[in-house]
Design a protein around this motif. Structure first.
Motif, PDB file in Angstrom:
ATOM      1  N   HIS A 327       0.964  -7.686   1.850  1.00 42.24           N
ATOM      2  CA  HIS A 327       2.085  -6.739   1.796  1.00 42.24           C
ATOM      3  C   HIS A 327       1.600  -5.307   1.998  1.00 42.24           C
ATOM      4  O   HIS A 327       1.913  -4.405   1.211  1.00 42.24           O
ATOM      5  CB  HIS A 327       2.840  -6.849   0.465  1.00 42.24           C
ATOM      6  N   ARG A 328       0.879  -5.087   3.061  1.00 42.88           N
ATOM      7  CA  ARG A 328       0.364  -3.742   3.310  1.00 42.88           C
ATOM      8  C   ARG A 328       0.025  -3.548   4.775  1.00 42.88           C
ATOM      9  O   ARG A 328      -0.142  -4.512   5.526  1.00 42.88           O
ATOM     10  CB  ARG A 328      -0.894  -3.476   2.471  1.00 42.88           C
ATOM     11  N   TYR A 329      -0.068  -2.288   5.164  1.00 40.22           N
ATOM     12  CA  TYR A 329      -0.670  -1.894   6.429  1.00 40.22           C
ATOM     13  C   TYR A 329      -2.040  -1.302   6.094  1.00 40.22           C
ATOM     14  O   TYR A 329      -2.153  -0.447   5.198  1.00 40.22           O
ATOM     15  CB  TYR A 329       0.180  -0.838   7.138  1.00 40.22           C
ATOM     16  N   ALA A 330      -3.060  -1.742   6.791  1.00 39.05           N
ATOM     17  CA  ALA A 330      -4.413  -1.247   6.555  1.00 39.05           C
ATOM     18  C   ALA A 330      -4.871  -0.413   7.740  1.00 39.05           C
ATOM     19  O   ALA A 330      -4.551  -0.724   8.897  1.00 39.05           O
ATOM     20  CB  ALA A 330      -5.374  -2.417   6.334  1.00 39.05           C
ATOM     21  N   ILE A 331      -5.611   0.635   7.465  1.00 40.05           N
ATOM     22  CA  ILE A 331      -6.213   1.438   8.525  1.00 40.05           C
ATOM     23  C   ILE A 331      -7.717   1.222   8.473  1.00 40.05           C
ATOM     24  O   ILE A 331      -8.331   1.275   7.401  1.00 40.05           O
ATOM     25  CB  ILE A 331      -5.839   2.933   8.405  1.00 40.05           C
ATOM     26  N   GLU A 332      -8.305   0.950   9.631  1.00 34.63           N
ATOM     27  CA  GLU A 332      -9.724   0.648   9.718  1.00 34.63           C
ATOM     28  C   GLU A 332     -10.421   1.659  10.623  1.00 34.63           C
ATOM     29  O   GLU A 332      -9.862   2.089  11.634  1.00 34.63           O
ATOM     30  CB  GLU A 332      -9.939  -0.767  10.251  1.00 34.63           C
ATOM     31  N   GLY A 339      -8.232   2.592   4.151  1.00 37.93           N
ATOM     32  CA  GLY A 339      -7.085   2.834   3.297  1.00 37.93           C
ATOM     33  C   GLY A 339      -5.945   1.902   3.633  1.00 37.93           C
ATOM     34  O   GLY A 339      -6.052   1.043   4.525  1.00 37.93           O
ATOM     35  N   PHE A 340      -4.832   2.070   2.915  1.00 38.67           N
ATOM     36  CA  PHE A 340      -3.682   1.188   3.133  1.00 38.67           C
ATOM     37  C   PHE A 340      -2.415   1.850   2.609  1.00 38.67           C
ATOM     38  O   PHE A 340      -2.471   2.780   1.794  1.00 38.67           O
ATOM     39  CB  PHE A 340      -3.888  -0.154   2.425  1.00 38.67           C
ATOM     40  N   THR A 341      -1.286   1.372   3.101  1.00 43.28           N
ATOM     41  CA  THR A 341       0.000   1.699   2.499  1.00 43.28           C
ATOM     42  C   THR A 341       0.680   0.374   2.167  1.00 43.28           C
ATOM     43  O   THR A 341       0.788  -0.519   3.015  1.00 43.28           O
ATOM     44  CB  THR A 341       0.865   2.586   3.418  1.00 43.28           C
ATOM     45  N   ALA A 342       1.091   0.233   0.908  1.00 47.09           N
ATOM     46  CA  ALA A 342       1.605  -1.037   0.406  1.00 47.09           C
ATOM     47  C   ALA A 342       3.133  -1.043   0.395  1.00 47.09           C
ATOM     48  O   ALA A 342       3.769  -0.003   0.207  1.00 47.09           O
ATOM     49  CB  ALA A 342       1.079  -1.296  -0.998  1.00 47.09           C
ATOM     50  N   TYR A 343       3.706  -2.222   0.582  1.00 49.51           N
ATOM     51  CA  TYR A 343       5.158  -2.346   0.640  1.00 49.51           C
ATOM     52  C   TYR A 343       5.593  -3.699   0.097  1.00 49.51           C
ATOM     53  O   TYR A 343       4.793  -4.632  -0.051  1.00 49.51           O
ATOM     54  CB  TYR A 343       5.646  -2.216   2.091  1.00 49.51           C
ATOM     55  N   ARG A 344       6.863  -3.808  -0.179  1.00 52.88           N
ATOM     56  CA  ARG A 344       7.540  -5.085  -0.436  1.00 52.88           C
ATOM     57  C   ARG A 344       8.862  -5.054   0.317  1.00 52.88           C
ATOM     58  O   ARG A 344       9.507  -4.003   0.403  1.00 52.88           O
ATOM     59  CB  ARG A 344       7.775  -5.307  -1.929  1.00 52.88           C
ATOM     60  N   ASP A 345       9.263  -6.208   0.840  1.00 59.08           N
ATOM     61  CA  ASP A 345      10.513  -6.298   1.597  1.00 59.08           C
ATOM     62  C   ASP A 345      11.653  -6.764   0.708  1.00 59.08           C
ATOM     63  O   ASP A 345      11.508  -7.708  -0.082  1.00 59.08           O
ATOM     64  CB  ASP A 345      10.352  -7.270   2.770  1.00 59.08           C
ATOM     65  N   HIS A 354       3.069   2.675  -2.367  1.00 63.51           N
ATOM     66  CA  HIS A 354       1.738   3.231  -2.674  1.00 63.51           C
ATOM     67  C   HIS A 354       0.939   3.390  -1.386  1.00 63.51           C
ATOM     68  O   HIS A 354       0.882   2.474  -0.567  1.00 63.51           O
ATOM     69  CB  HIS A 354       0.982   2.314  -3.637  1.00 63.51           C
ATOM     70  N   THR A 355       0.337   4.573  -1.221  1.00 59.30           N
ATOM     71  CA  THR A 355      -0.548   4.834  -0.083  1.00 59.30           C
ATOM     72  C   THR A 355      -1.860   5.383  -0.620  1.00 59.30           C
ATOM     73  O   THR A 355      -1.864   6.251  -1.501  1.00 59.30           O
ATOM     74  CB  THR A 355       0.083   5.845   0.882  1.00 59.30           C
ATOM     75  N   GLU A 356      -2.960   4.881  -0.080  1.00 57.54           N
ATOM     76  CA  GLU A 356      -4.278   5.267  -0.600  1.00 57.54           C
ATOM     77  C   GLU A 356      -5.292   5.312   0.531  1.00 57.54           C
ATOM     78  O   GLU A 356      -5.371   4.389   1.329  1.00 57.54           O
ATOM     79  CB  GLU A 356      -4.711   4.269  -1.674  1.00 57.54           C
ATOM     80  N   ILE A 357      -6.060   6.394   0.582  1.00 52.78           N
ATOM     81  CA  ILE A 357      -7.180   6.519   1.513  1.00 52.78           C
ATOM     82  C   ILE A 357      -8.449   6.621   0.692  1.00 52.78           C
ATOM     83  O   ILE A 357      -8.528   7.402  -0.260  1.00 52.78           O
ATOM     84  CB  ILE A 357      -7.049   7.767   2.414  1.00 52.78           C
TER      85      ILE A 357
END
Length: 423
Positions: A327-332, A339-345, A354-357
């Motif tokens: 349940h997230r988008y990750a940046i590599e 980092g990532f930004t988390a979600y729920r549908d 929540h977004t975290e780097i």
């Protein structure tokens, strides 16, 4: 040594759950890992706890560091596995040592309406990084110098000396500057210094610093001159110490010297070993450790003073991917998760909370790249956006092109999200 002051800007980091309050983090970042042994600076508030829910940090571990809590307003209840139970109040220092391992909780009290302060970490030198658990409390008496009220909670300044024990020489002090005044302070020329502005605008040795900015002054000067440029009192926190020559690995709540140090600490916390002890009196579960990155954590230190901020490295080549199972988008960046930004549908709405780097990738604009690509994916998926996450909400205010697919955050959504995340 040059008297030039480097200005380090803060990045916003959410602290806590769906109603998380936002903290402004100035250390660590790409240009600078430490100031003396100070390795972490979070600045928060003034925060209306009726809106954010305040601070509620469940039991979590620390290694290789000391935590320094200093408030401007509000009250926080502290409990730790040493058995300490204390209140953090304005003008009162709480310093906790988590060398080999300690765990603690931080919860704002019901009487708190506005929470405002700083949370600081000090890296322990290698010979002391497995020190025993310890807790110290100190209430400094303010001193007055040329229009400045100074409360020295660590080290010495303006004739005031703190008795609190540290493992390296340190300076920590709150300064309140009267309107339109200039104050010159004698300092140790072997120290490097950082001035964090909490309110107002302060000129440090000729360089203007606004709220939430951190000014860095290299060693070599015997004085620091601070000028309040406003018609109201200005407040700042002055930190200092001799340059910390050791490389450190800093991840989550741990400080070590190698990837293996961090991996072992994480494993011990997840196994509920005796290394961190237990916190009594908190009505909830302890925080689980996040997953370690796939890449090896590498030691970091400051760039040599002659080089200034390390800005000559090639620009990162980030990629963003959606990780449905988490349940997230990750940046590599170069194959490592930055980092990532988390979600729920919820039906046709994607609720970002929540977004975290990672601190190792701070200051590179990755959060903006990550969120933009995540929101573009939401649009292409035919869904709508609900920005519970403070960073996503802030991004949307600046980018009106997503307004047509953005829904407001409602109490109903927050209640639903609370339930989902507790499952």
């Amino acid at each position: 040594m040059s008297s030039a002051v480097d200005v380090l800007t803060a990045r916003d980091v959410p602290l806590g759950g769906p109603r998380s309050m936002t903290v402004h983090r100035t250390l660590p970042q790409r240009a600078r890992t430490l100031i003396g042994a100070w390795c972490f600076i979070d600045h928060y508030g003034p925060d209306d706890v009726s809106v954010t829910g305040g601070m509620d940090v469940a039991p979590h571990p620390h290694t290789g560091l000391q935590t320094v809590s200093w408030l401007f307003s509000g009250e926080i209840e502290h409990r730790d596995s040493l058995g300490s139970h204390a209140m953090v109040r304005p003008g009162e220092l709480n310093l906790m040592t988590g060398g080999h391992g300690i765990s603690h909780t931080e919860v704002s009290t019901p009487a708190t309406t506005v929470l405002h302060g700083v949370q600081l970490w000090v890296a322990l030198p290698d010979e002391h990084r497995h020190a025993d658990r310890d807790f110290q409390h100190y209430v400094p008496d303010p001193v007055h110098v040329d229009g400045a009220e100074i409360s020295v909670f660590l080290g010495q300044l303006a004739g005031s000396v703190s008795p609190v024990r540290t493992f390296t020489p340190l300076l920590g002090a709150e300064l309140v500057l009267a309107p339109r005044t200039e104050t010159t302070l004698a300092v140790d020329p072997a120290f490097e210094h950082g001035l964090l502005v909490d309110q107002g605008a302060v000129r440090l040795s000729g360089t203007l610093l606004n709220r939430a900015e951190l000014g860095y002054a290299a060693p070599g000067s015997r004085t620091l001159t601070l000028a309040n440029e406003t018609d109201a009192p200005a407040r700042a926190v002055l930190l200092g110490g001799p340059p910390f020559g050791e490389e450190i690995v800093m991840w989550w709540n741990f400080i070590g010297r190698t990837h293996q140090d961090i991996a072992e600490a994480r494993q011990a916390w997840e196994a509920a070993s005796d290394r961190f002890g237990e916190v009594e009196g908190y009505p909830g579960d302890r925080l689980p450790a996040p997953a370690l990155p796939h890449a090896t954590l590498t030691p970091r230190k400051n760039p040599p003073l002659s080089e200034g901020p390390a800005m000559t490295e090639p620009a990162p080549t980030p990629t963003v991917r959606r990780v449905d199972e988490r349940h997230r988008y990750a940046i590599e960046v170069d194959g490592a998760t930055a980092g990532f930004t988390a979600y729920r549908d919820r039906d046709d709405r994607r609720v970002f909370f929540h977004t975290e780097i990672d601190d190792a990738y701070a200051g590179q604009g990755l959060a903006s790249i990550l969120v933009r690509e995540a929101l573009d994916d939401v649009r292409s998926s035919g869904k709508r956006i609900v920005p519970v996450c403070p960073y996503v909400a802030k991004f949307l205010k600046k980018h009106e092109e997503y307004a047509d697919i953005t829904d407001p955050v409602t109490p109903e959504v927050l209640e639903w999200l609370d339930g989902v995340l507790k499952r």
